[in-house]
Every structure is written in structure tokens, then in C-alpha cells.
Scaffold this motif. Structure first.
Motif, mmCIF file in Angstrom:
data_model
loop_
_atom_site.group_PDB
_atom_site.id
_atom_site.type_symbol
_atom_site.label_atom_id
_atom_site.label_comp_id
_atom_site.label_asym_id
_atom_site.label_seq_id
_atom_site.Cartn_x
_atom_site.Cartn_y
_atom_site.Cartn_z
ATOM 1 N N ILE A 169 0.878 -1.369 -0.237
ATOM 2 C CA ILE A 169 0.007 -0.177 -0.156
ATOM 3 C C ILE A 169 0.780 1.398 -0.123
ATOM 4 C CG2 ILE A 169 -0.399 0.002 2.423
ATOM 5 C CD1 ILE A 169 -3.213 1.183 1.867
ATOM 6 N N LYS A 207 -9.937 2.624 0.349
ATOM 7 C CA LYS A 207 -10.366 1.763 -0.542
ATOM 8 C C LYS A 207 -10.904 2.696 -1.959
ATOM 9 C CE LYS A 207 -11.919 -2.154 1.552
ATOM 10 N NZ LYS A 207 -13.087 -3.157 1.835
ATOM 11 N N PHE A 231 -7.213 -4.534 -0.433
ATOM 12 C CA PHE A 231 -7.354 -4.272 0.875
ATOM 13 C C PHE A 231 -7.672 -5.389 1.860
ATOM 14 C CE2 PHE A 231 -6.719 -0.032 -0.048
ATOM 15 C CZ PHE A 231 -6.289 0.669 0.691
ATOM 16 N N VAL A 280 -5.801 -7.090 4.569
ATOM 17 C CA VAL A 280 -4.926 -5.829 5.210
ATOM 18 C C VAL A 280 -5.669 -6.034 6.824
ATOM 19 C CG1 VAL A 280 -4.834 -3.319 5.839
ATOM 20 C CG2 VAL A 280 -4.549 -4.340 3.594
ATOM 21 N N PHE A 328 -2.286 0.775 8.170
ATOM 22 C CA PHE A 328 -2.905 -0.181 7.403
ATOM 23 C C PHE A 328 -1.545 -1.231 7.040
ATOM 24 C CE2 PHE A 328 -5.413 3.213 6.144
ATOM 25 C CZ PHE A 328 -6.777 2.717 6.221
#
Length: 77
Positions: A10, A36, A44, A47, A70
Motif C-alpha cells: 500500500i 479503498k 485491501f 489488510v 494499514f
């Protein structure tokens, strides 16, 4: 305002390790929904979310001043 921290994939997608966003009230699920929408090319689904350095469920409240991370799955070997 909350402080977001990104790791691994990410971080690459976001092009940064952290950022601050305006925040009044909501849950970890609401922050995830924001992420998102902001970074749609990242998956995700696996995550983990941590608030103030503790893993939380998506129902956990997120308050202004919180640090939200995250954390994607990590493999080692």
C-alpha cells in the motif's frame, strides 16, 4: 485529523508512507472505506488495521488525533 501509516504494497500504491486526513468521527471500517476509495488499485482484502499501535476490529472507533496503520500480510523466509 488522523494520521495514516502505510506499509509494504500500500505504501508503494499510495506513493507515500504516511499522510494526515481530516477526520471528525467514525470507525476503522470508515477509514478503510476512505482508503479503498482513495487507493482503488490496492487489494485491501487481507489488510490488518491498527489504531495507536494496537490491532483492532473494523468496529473500533477512530477519533481525531489517532494514528491508523494499514498493515498488509507479510511473508518471510
Amino acid at each position: 485529523m488522523i494520521h495514516l501509516h502505510y506499509f509494504a504494497g500500500i505504501k508503494e500504491v499510495a506513493g507515500k508512507a504516511e499522510e494526515d486526513i481530516d477526520w471528525v468521527d467514525g470507525t476503522a471500517a470508515d477509514v478503510l472505506k476512505w482508503a479503498k476509495k482513495s487507493y482503488p488499485s490496492f487489494d485491501f482484502s487481507s489488510v490488518q488495521i491498527a489504531i495507536n499501535e494496537e490491532y483492532v476490529l473494523e468496529t473500533e472507533p477512530v477519533k481525531p488525533g489517532d494514528h491508523v496503520a494499514f498493515i498488509p500480510p507479510v511473508s518471510g523466509g
